[in-house]
Design an enzyme around this catalytic site. Structure first.
Site, PDB file in Angstrom:
ATOM      1  N   ASN A   1       0.776  -1.146   0.088  1.00 51.59           N
ATOM      2  CA  ASN A   1       0.004   0.069   0.084  1.00 51.59           C
ATOM      3  C   ASN A   1       0.878   1.200   0.027  1.00 51.59           C
ATOM      4  O   ASN A   1       1.416   1.453   0.955  1.00 51.59           O
ATOM      5  CB  ASN A   1      -0.810  -0.044   1.302  1.00 51.59           C
ATOM      6  CG  ASN A   1      -1.675   1.231   1.408  1.00 51.59           C
ATOM      7  OD1 ASN A   1      -1.732   2.141   0.807  1.00 51.59           O
ATOM      8  ND2 ASN A   1      -2.580   1.223   2.617  1.00 51.59           N
ATOM      9  N   TRP A   2       1.140   2.031  -1.073  1.00 49.02           N
ATOM     10  CA  TRP A   2       1.949   3.021  -1.371  1.00 49.02           C
ATOM     11  C   TRP A   2       1.319   4.197  -0.693  1.00 49.02           C
ATOM     12  O   TRP A   2       1.783   5.365  -0.627  1.00 49.02           O
ATOM     13  CB  TRP A   2       2.112   3.299  -2.671  1.00 49.02           C
ATOM     14  CG  TRP A   2       3.475   2.436  -3.178  1.00 49.02           C
ATOM     15  CD1 TRP A   2       3.507   1.136  -2.526  1.00 49.02           C
ATOM     16  CD2 TRP A   2       4.422   2.478  -4.188  1.00 49.02           C
ATOM     17  NE1 TRP A   2       4.760   0.836  -3.288  1.00 49.02           N
ATOM     18  CE2 TRP A   2       5.296   1.453  -4.190  1.00 49.02           C
ATOM     19  CE3 TRP A   2       4.551   3.786  -5.018  1.00 49.02           C
ATOM     20  CZ2 TRP A   2       6.227   1.533  -5.124  1.00 49.02           C
ATOM     21  CZ3 TRP A   2       5.489   3.710  -5.988  1.00 49.02           C
ATOM     22  CH2 TRP A   2       6.289   2.584  -6.091  1.00 49.02           C
ATOM     23  N   LYS A   3       0.188   4.285  -0.466  1.00 46.19           N
ATOM     24  CA  LYS A   3      -0.644   5.486   0.313  1.00 46.19           C
ATOM     25  C   LYS A   3      -0.435   6.610  -0.629  1.00 46.19           C
ATOM     26  O   LYS A   3      -0.377   6.256  -1.944  1.00 46.19           O
ATOM     27  CB  LYS A   3      -0.254   5.715   1.897  1.00 46.19           C
ATOM     28  CG  LYS A   3      -0.269   4.444   2.687  1.00 46.19           C
ATOM     29  CD  LYS A   3       0.022   4.679   3.943  1.00 46.19           C
ATOM     30  CE  LYS A   3      -0.247   3.514   4.836  1.00 46.19           C
ATOM     31  NZ  LYS A   3      -0.146   3.569   6.250  1.00 46.19           N
TER      32      LYS A   3
ATOM     33  N   HIS B   1      -9.551   0.985   4.593  1.00 44.19           N
ATOM     34  CA  HIS B   1      -8.337   1.282   5.441  1.00 44.19           C
ATOM     35  C   HIS B   1      -8.718   1.981   6.666  1.00 44.19           C
ATOM     36  O   HIS B   1      -9.504   3.209   6.463  1.00 44.19           O
ATOM     37  CB  HIS B   1      -7.226   1.732   4.540  1.00 44.19           C
ATOM     38  CG  HIS B   1      -6.006   1.947   5.078  1.00 44.19           C
ATOM     39  ND1 HIS B   1      -5.544   2.872   5.904  1.00 44.19           N
ATOM     40  CD2 HIS B   1      -4.835   0.987   4.927  1.00 44.19           C
ATOM     41  CE1 HIS B   1      -4.572   2.643   6.289  1.00 44.19           C
ATOM     42  NE2 HIS B   1      -4.049   1.387   5.867  1.00 44.19           N
TER      43      HIS B   1
ATOM     44  N   GLU C   1      -7.083   4.674   7.579  1.00 50.35           N
ATOM     45  CA  GLU C   1      -6.786   6.186   7.277  1.00 50.35           C
ATOM     46  C   GLU C   1      -8.078   6.639   6.942  1.00 50.35           C
ATOM     47  O   GLU C   1      -8.378   7.706   7.118  1.00 50.35           O
ATOM     48  CB  GLU C   1      -5.459   5.992   6.436  1.00 50.35           C
ATOM     49  CG  GLU C   1      -4.328   5.966   7.656  1.00 50.35           C
ATOM     50  CD  GLU C   1      -3.110   5.366   6.699  1.00 50.35           C
ATOM     51  OE1 GLU C   1      -3.097   5.499   5.616  1.00 50.35           O
ATOM     52  OE2 GLU C   1      -2.201   5.188   7.426  1.00 50.35           O
TER      53      GLU C   1
ATOM     54  N   GLU D   1      -5.673  -5.164  10.704  1.00 50.95           N
ATOM     55  CA  GLU D   1      -4.770  -4.046  10.795  1.00 50.95           C
ATOM     56  C   GLU D   1      -5.088  -3.056  12.123  1.00 50.95           C
ATOM     57  O   GLU D   1      -5.833  -2.185  12.137  1.00 50.95           O
ATOM     58  CB  GLU D   1      -4.752  -3.045   9.601  1.00 50.95           C
ATOM     59  CG  GLU D   1      -4.152  -3.511   8.218  1.00 50.95           C
ATOM     60  CD  GLU D   1      -3.420  -2.554   7.316  1.00 50.95           C
ATOM     61  OE1 GLU D   1      -2.291  -2.443   7.279  1.00 50.95           O
ATOM     62  OE2 GLU D   1      -4.400  -1.422   7.046  1.00 50.95           O
TER      63      GLU D   1
ATOM     64  N   GLY E   1       2.138   2.211  10.939  1.00 53.82           N
ATOM     65  CA  GLY E   1       3.459   3.334  10.652  1.00 53.82           C
ATOM     66  C   GLY E   1       4.062   3.702  11.953  1.00 53.82           C
ATOM     67  O   GLY E   1       4.412   4.849  12.265  1.00 53.82           O
TER      68      GLY E   1
ATOM     69  N   SER F   1       3.066  -1.961  10.383  1.00 56.07           N
ATOM     70  CA  SER F   1       4.614  -1.987  10.797  1.00 56.07           C
ATOM     71  C   SER F   1       5.254  -3.352  10.156  1.00 56.07           C
ATOM     72  O   SER F   1       6.019  -3.728  10.954  1.00 56.07           O
ATOM     73  CB  SER F   1       5.012  -1.771  11.867  1.00 56.07           C
ATOM     74  OG  SER F   1       4.395  -0.342  12.194  1.00 56.07           O
TER      75      SER F   1
ATOM     76  N   GLY G   1       2.715  -1.383   4.380  1.00 53.33           N
ATOM     77  CA  GLY G   1       2.878   0.011   3.730  1.00 53.33           C
ATOM     78  C   GLY G   1       4.074   0.607   3.359  1.00 53.33           C
ATOM     79  O   GLY G   1       4.613   0.314   2.337  1.00 53.33           O
TER      80      GLY G   1
END
Ligand code: PGA
Length: 246
Positions: free
Chosen positions: A11-13, A94, A96, A164, A170, A203, A224
């Protein structure tokens, strides 16, 4: 326990530009070397078409889609549009997006259903936050999220699920393997005998991927930061191939 194909999703966000497409070439070569592992990179929308055109074994995905087919939704993108641009995967729900955009379980489920209708593979994310875990409510929160956001009636093409924990994303501190195993067991119980792959995210790194992947409850990983470079992502894919359940 049933052996399922390994699934490693990056997941490159909101990271990445066209110059970084070169990272994909090495990852694609690794994907070709490990046909027993499904590998998908979920990129920013702007990179999907070029990335999809340049790879051969690696799948390309997006990080969100709208639940509707089209119309007056400024700034949104439909699952059909993703498919047309070459995506074969999409992440929905997700944390976020749930947090920053108030996406409800019902919205996540509608997105998952739309994506399945469009022929995409779907990865539905669930996870508790730090205070919910401290309060001893992690399992209850996660299973309730899944009950409400999993597209139960789309039997033919079941999505994958990512556990997650929000507090592990992160942070450089992945959940402990016992925590992952316990939560995956609770989720698996809810999924019953559905052929759903259940991956862990939060992570994940080349250093901890092997320890997570040897857990019989873990079918794969959602990665990520460590998916942004081939040098970090490839060892994670290789760990998945090494620990593959025969
Ligand atoms: P991370 O992100 O690996 O950087 O913790 C995982 C995710 O948010 O999907």
């Amino acid at each position: 326990m049933i052996a399922r194909r390994r699934l490693i999703v990056g997941n490159w966000k909101m990271s990445g530009n066209h110059a970084q497409l070169t990272e994909l070439d090495a990852i694609d070569a690794t994907a070709r070397a490990h046909p027993d592992v499904d590998i998908a990179l979920c990129l920013p929308f702007t990179m999907i078409e070029r990335a999809a055109a340049r790879r051969s074994a690696l799948s390309i995905g997006a990080q969100d889609c709208h639940a509707g087919l089209g119309g007056a939704h400024t700034g949104d993108i439909s699952a059909d549009m993703l498919r047309e641009s070459g995506a074969s995967w999409v992440i929905v729900g997700h944390s976020e997006r749930r947090t920053a955009y108030g996406e409800s379980d019902a919205m996540v489920r509608a997105k998952a259903e739309a994506a399945i209708e469009a022929g995409l593979n779907v990865l539905v994310c669930v996870g508790e936050n730090a205070s919910e875990r401290r309060a001893g409510e992690a399992e209850q929160v996660v299973t309730a999220q899944l009950e409400q956001s999993f597209p139960w009636n789309k039997g033919a093409r079941t999505p994958a699920v990512a556990y997650e924990p929000v507090w592990a994303i992160g942070t450089e501190l992945a959940a402990a393997t016992e925590q992952v195993a316990a939560m995956h067991r609770a989720i698996r119980k809810l999924l019953d005998d559905r052929e759903v792959r259940l991956v862990y995210g939060g992570s994940v790194s080349p250093a901890n991927a092997g320890d997570l992947l040897v857990l019989p409850e873990v079918d794969g990983l959602l990665v990520g930061r460590a998916s942004l470079t081939a040098s970090d992502f490839i060892p994670i894919v290789e760990a998945a191939a090494r620990t593959r359940v025969p």
